[in-house]
Design a protein around this motif. Structure first.
Motif, PDB file in Angstrom:
ATOM      1  N   TYR A 107       0.895  -1.322  -0.084  1.00  0.00           N
ATOM      2  CA  TYR A 107      -0.514  -0.074   0.002  1.00  0.00           C
ATOM      3  C   TYR A 107       1.071   1.391  -0.239  1.00  0.00           C
ATOM      4  O   TYR A 107       1.668   1.529   0.674  1.00  0.00           O
ATOM      5  CB  TYR A 107      -1.336   0.546   1.302  1.00  0.00           C
ATOM      6  CG  TYR A 107      -1.844   1.335   1.394  1.00  0.00           C
ATOM      7  CD1 TYR A 107      -2.538   1.263   0.393  1.00  0.00           C
ATOM      8  CD2 TYR A 107      -1.464   2.199   2.688  1.00  0.00           C
ATOM      9  CE1 TYR A 107      -3.881   2.575   1.125  1.00  0.00           C
ATOM     10  CE2 TYR A 107      -2.388   3.514   2.834  1.00  0.00           C
ATOM     11  CZ  TYR A 107      -3.316   3.682   1.444  1.00  0.00           C
ATOM     12  OH  TYR A 107      -4.603   4.294   2.428  1.00  0.00           O
ATOM     13  N   VAL A 108       0.498   1.937  -1.034  1.00  0.00           N
ATOM     14  CA  VAL A 108       1.699   3.143  -1.441  1.00  0.00           C
ATOM     15  C   VAL A 108       1.199   4.419  -1.078  1.00  0.00           C
ATOM     16  O   VAL A 108       0.085   4.237  -1.736  1.00  0.00           O
ATOM     17  CB  VAL A 108       2.755   3.146  -2.714  1.00  0.00           C
ATOM     18  CG1 VAL A 108       3.052   4.097  -2.587  1.00  0.00           C
ATOM     19  CG2 VAL A 108       3.001   1.956  -2.868  1.00  0.00           C
ATOM     20  N   THR A 109       0.639   5.589  -0.351  1.00  0.00           N
ATOM     21  CA  THR A 109       0.018   7.097  -0.590  1.00  0.00           C
ATOM     22  C   THR A 109       1.426   7.606  -1.351  1.00  0.00           C
ATOM     23  O   THR A 109       2.766   7.564  -1.438  1.00  0.00           O
ATOM     24  CB  THR A 109       0.111   7.496   0.550  1.00  0.00           C
ATOM     25  OG1 THR A 109       1.038   7.671   1.229  1.00  0.00           O
ATOM     26  CG2 THR A 109      -0.816   6.273   1.434  1.00  0.00           C
ATOM     27  N   ILE A 110       1.201   8.248  -2.158  1.00  0.00           N
ATOM     28  CA  ILE A 110       1.425   9.433  -3.409  1.00  0.00           C
ATOM     29  C   ILE A 110       0.598  11.182  -2.981  1.00  0.00           C
ATOM     30  O   ILE A 110       0.098  11.069  -2.853  1.00  0.00           O
ATOM     31  CB  ILE A 110       1.814   9.271  -4.449  1.00  0.00           C
ATOM     32  CG1 ILE A 110       2.842   7.734  -4.757  1.00  0.00           C
ATOM     33  CG2 ILE A 110       2.147  10.503  -5.277  1.00  0.00           C
ATOM     34  CD1 ILE A 110       2.372   7.798  -6.480  1.00  0.00           C
ATOM     35  N   LEU A 111       2.074  12.139  -2.318  1.00  0.00           N
ATOM     36  CA  LEU A 111       1.875  13.673  -2.674  1.00  0.00           C
ATOM     37  C   LEU A 111       2.753  13.696  -2.624  1.00  0.00           C
ATOM     38  O   LEU A 111       4.015  14.048  -2.025  1.00  0.00           O
ATOM     39  CB  LEU A 111       0.676  13.462  -1.078  1.00  0.00           C
ATOM     40  CG  LEU A 111       0.503  15.182  -0.294  1.00  0.00           C
ATOM     41  CD1 LEU A 111      -0.154  15.608  -2.082  1.00  0.00           C
ATOM     42  CD2 LEU A 111      -0.136  15.581   0.425  1.00  0.00           C
ATOM     43  N   ILE A 112       2.524  14.790  -4.237  1.00  0.00           N
ATOM     44  CA  ILE A 112       3.100  15.623  -4.942  1.00  0.00           C
ATOM     45  C   ILE A 112       3.002  16.448  -5.580  1.00  0.00           C
ATOM     46  O   ILE A 112       2.552  16.149  -6.566  1.00  0.00           O
ATOM     47  CB  ILE A 112       4.756  14.147  -5.262  1.00  0.00           C
ATOM     48  CG1 ILE A 112       6.515  14.677  -6.051  1.00  0.00           C
ATOM     49  CG2 ILE A 112       3.765  13.743  -6.505  1.00  0.00           C
ATOM     50  CD1 ILE A 112       7.335  14.790  -4.121  1.00  0.00           C
ATOM     51  N   GLY A 113       3.830  17.464  -5.949  1.00  0.00           N
ATOM     52  CA  GLY A 113       3.645  18.251  -6.703  1.00  0.00           C
ATOM     53  C   GLY A 113       3.963  19.951  -5.926  1.00  0.00           C
ATOM     54  O   GLY A 113       4.067  20.646  -7.339  1.00  0.00           O
ATOM     55  N   ALA A 114       3.765  20.253  -4.641  1.00  0.00           N
ATOM     56  CA  ALA A 114       3.415  21.177  -4.245  1.00  0.00           C
ATOM     57  C   ALA A 114       5.007  22.475  -4.929  1.00  0.00           C
ATOM     58  O   ALA A 114       5.004  23.457  -5.235  1.00  0.00           O
ATOM     59  CB  ALA A 114       3.579  21.864  -2.699  1.00  0.00           C
ATOM     60  N   GLN A 115       5.939  21.622  -4.747  1.00  0.00           N
ATOM     61  CA  GLN A 115       7.083  22.052  -4.969  1.00  0.00           C
ATOM     62  C   GLN A 115       7.489  22.255  -6.269  1.00  0.00           C
ATOM     63  O   GLN A 115       7.953  23.302  -6.512  1.00  0.00           O
ATOM     64  CB  GLN A 115       8.310  20.950  -3.933  1.00  0.00           C
ATOM     65  CG  GLN A 115       8.283  21.325  -2.898  1.00  0.00           C
ATOM     66  CD  GLN A 115       9.119  22.492  -2.405  1.00  0.00           C
ATOM     67  OE1 GLN A 115      10.259  23.008  -2.634  1.00  0.00           O
ATOM     68  NE2 GLN A 115       8.069  22.537  -1.317  1.00  0.00           N
ATOM     69  N   ASP A 116       7.039  21.333  -7.120  1.00  0.00           N
ATOM     70  CA  ASP A 116       7.521  21.692  -8.821  1.00  0.00           C
ATOM     71  C   ASP A 116       5.861  22.629  -8.963  1.00  0.00           C
ATOM     72  O   ASP A 116       6.595  23.404 -10.221  1.00  0.00           O
ATOM     73  CB  ASP A 116       5.960  20.790  -9.725  1.00  0.00           C
ATOM     74  CG  ASP A 116       6.750  19.426  -9.186  1.00  0.00           C
ATOM     75  OD1 ASP A 116       7.369  19.184 -10.433  1.00  0.00           O
ATOM     76  OD2 ASP A 116       6.665  18.240  -8.520  1.00  0.00           O
ATOM     77  N   ALA A 117       5.559  23.062  -8.040  1.00  0.00           N
ATOM     78  CA  ALA A 117       4.708  24.822  -8.330  1.00  0.00           C
ATOM     79  C   ALA A 117       5.614  26.410  -7.295  1.00  0.00           C
ATOM     80  O   ALA A 117       5.668  27.247  -7.797  1.00  0.00           O
ATOM     81  CB  ALA A 117       2.791  24.903  -8.240  1.00  0.00           C
ATOM     82  N   CYS A 118       5.919  25.433  -6.417  1.00  0.00           N
ATOM     83  CA  CYS A 118       6.913  26.206  -5.441  1.00  0.00           C
ATOM     84  C   CYS A 118       8.224  26.570  -6.100  1.00  0.00           C
ATOM     85  O   CYS A 118       9.296  26.352  -5.355  1.00  0.00           O
ATOM     86  CB  CYS A 118       6.027  25.830  -4.172  1.00  0.00           C
ATOM     87  SG  CYS A 118       4.781  26.214  -3.176  1.00  0.00           S
ATOM     88  N   MET A 119       8.122  27.436  -6.894  1.00  0.00           N
ATOM     89  CA  MET A 119       9.591  27.839  -7.254  1.00  0.00           C
ATOM     90  C   MET A 119      10.246  28.750  -6.994  1.00  0.00           C
ATOM     91  O   MET A 119       8.647  29.603  -6.417  1.00  0.00           O
ATOM     92  CB  MET A 119       9.767  27.722  -8.470  1.00  0.00           C
ATOM     93  CG  MET A 119       9.637  25.912  -9.624  1.00  0.00           C
ATOM     94  SD  MET A 119      11.013  24.966  -8.780  1.00  0.00           S
ATOM     95  CE  MET A 119      10.468  22.929  -9.309  1.00  0.00           C
ATOM     96  N   GLY A 120      11.022  29.827  -7.747  1.00  0.00           N
ATOM     97  CA  GLY A 120      11.550  30.939  -6.996  1.00  0.00           C
ATOM     98  C   GLY A 120      10.755  31.733  -7.760  1.00  0.00           C
ATOM     99  O   GLY A 120       9.912  33.572  -6.785  1.00  0.00           O
ATOM    100  N   SER A 121      10.189  31.518  -8.839  1.00  0.00           N
ATOM    101  CA  SER A 121       9.342  32.376  -9.589  1.00  0.00           C
ATOM    102  C   SER A 121       7.794  32.159 -10.650  1.00  0.00           C
ATOM    103  O   SER A 121       8.551  30.579 -10.894  1.00  0.00           O
ATOM    104  CB  SER A 121      10.090  33.533 -10.924  1.00  0.00           C
ATOM    105  OG  SER A 121      10.514  32.310 -11.651  1.00  0.00           O
ATOM    106  N   GLU A 122       7.088  31.920 -11.015  1.00  0.00           N
ATOM    107  CA  GLU A 122       6.338  31.814 -11.792  1.00  0.00           C
ATOM    108  C   GLU A 122       6.964  30.549 -13.136  1.00  0.00           C
ATOM    109  O   GLU A 122       6.455  29.956 -13.401  1.00  0.00           O
ATOM    110  CB  GLU A 122       5.112  32.506 -12.191  1.00  0.00           C
ATOM    111  CG  GLU A 122       4.206  32.363 -13.454  1.00  0.00           C
ATOM    112  CD  GLU A 122       2.959  33.186 -13.644  1.00  0.00           C
ATOM    113  OE1 GLU A 122       2.750  32.966 -15.419  1.00  0.00           O
ATOM    114  OE2 GLU A 122       3.688  34.050 -13.577  1.00  0.00           O
TER     115      GLU A 122
END
Length: 271
Positions: A107-122
């Protein structure tokens, strides 16, 4: 009145009254993702607090997926692995998935992507097509193992800005720590370019979530997407760490555990 469903456990298989399919309870679980699943800042100053993880944590205050599964299947006791790493992006997910497979996670949980959007700039945000390719790569690593996969949506970063922008402490931590500047830079600015930037980040997160939904559907019936439950959760400042006003505190992790488990495989048979 909602009637409580009583599960029957036979040889590691849960049989819930009225369900079409039996669910084999996992003996090993693994959390994959970034700082949220690692419990960062949930119990100490800028440290990972895996015991408070919404997914694999073992602290009773959080009532994680692991503890909820433990109440259903004691065989999982002590087999709560956490491969989530603070700062991880989708680029790191396949490597974490390989660790989960090597460890025999069922059983595996995945929560990923906030850091893909939270960069130094848009402009530095991960392109949607690249994000999807990386998610598919990780799921393809997991699929031969037969693992059940629960995929959580990415939180609404614009809500984070909305609930914190009028708090002086939150603004100070965001500025000093350079936290998620693509969304949180100039938090009180109403300039058109800043409004447009925040909207663009939110749209990117929504696009990532849609790709998660599609990728999970392509994985098959042993993948469950939360239906946007985390993205739509109305979290408040009280659920955020007072050390960065960004990561969930223990109460925030508890809220994540509940909203995600309720959207997952075992909600109908939870005691």
């Amino acid at each position: 009145m909602i009637k409580k469903i009583t599960p029957v456990l036979v040889a590691g298989v849960l049989l819930a009254p009225g369900t079409a399919h039996a669910r084999t309870t996992p003996a090993v679980m693994a959390a994959l993702g970034d700082s949220i699943s690692a419990g960062f800042n949930a119990c100490g100053w800028y440290v990972a607090c895996t015991s408070r993880s919404w997914s694999a944590g073992d602290h009773p205050s959080v009532n994680s997926h692991y503890l909820r599964l433990l109440s259903l299947a004691p065989a999982i006791k002590g087999h709560n692995l956490n491969f989530a790493v603070p700062g991880s992006t989708s680029a790191d997910l396949a490597g974490q998935a390989r660790q989960a497979v090597r460890s025999g996670a069922q059983y595996v949980t995945i929560l990923i992507g906030a850091q893909d959007a939270c960069m130094g700039s848009e402009r530095d945000m991960t392109p949607v097509s690249v994000y999807r390719r990386r998610i598919d790569e990780a799921l393809n690593v997991l699929k031969p193992s037969g693992a059940q996969v629960f995929v959580a949506s990415i939180p609404d970063l614009k809500r984070l800005w909305r609930v914190g922008k009028d708090n002086a402490w939150a603004r100070a931590f965001w500025a000093v720590g350079r936290i998620c500047q693509s969304m949180l830079a100039g938090p009180t600015s109403t300039a058109k370019k800043d409004v447009a930037r925040r909207d663009a980040v939110r749209e990117r997160v929504m696009a990532y979530n849609d790709e998660l939904r599609q990728a999970c559907a392509a994985y098959g019936p042993t993948c469950r997407y939360d239906g946007g439950a985390v993205f739509g959760y109305p979290f408040t400042l009280k659920l955020l760490s007072p050390w960065d006003y960004f990561h969930p505190n223990a109460d925030g992790q508890r809220a994540l555990a509940k909203v995600t488990f309720d959207a997952g495989f075992y909600a109908a048979v939870e005691p």
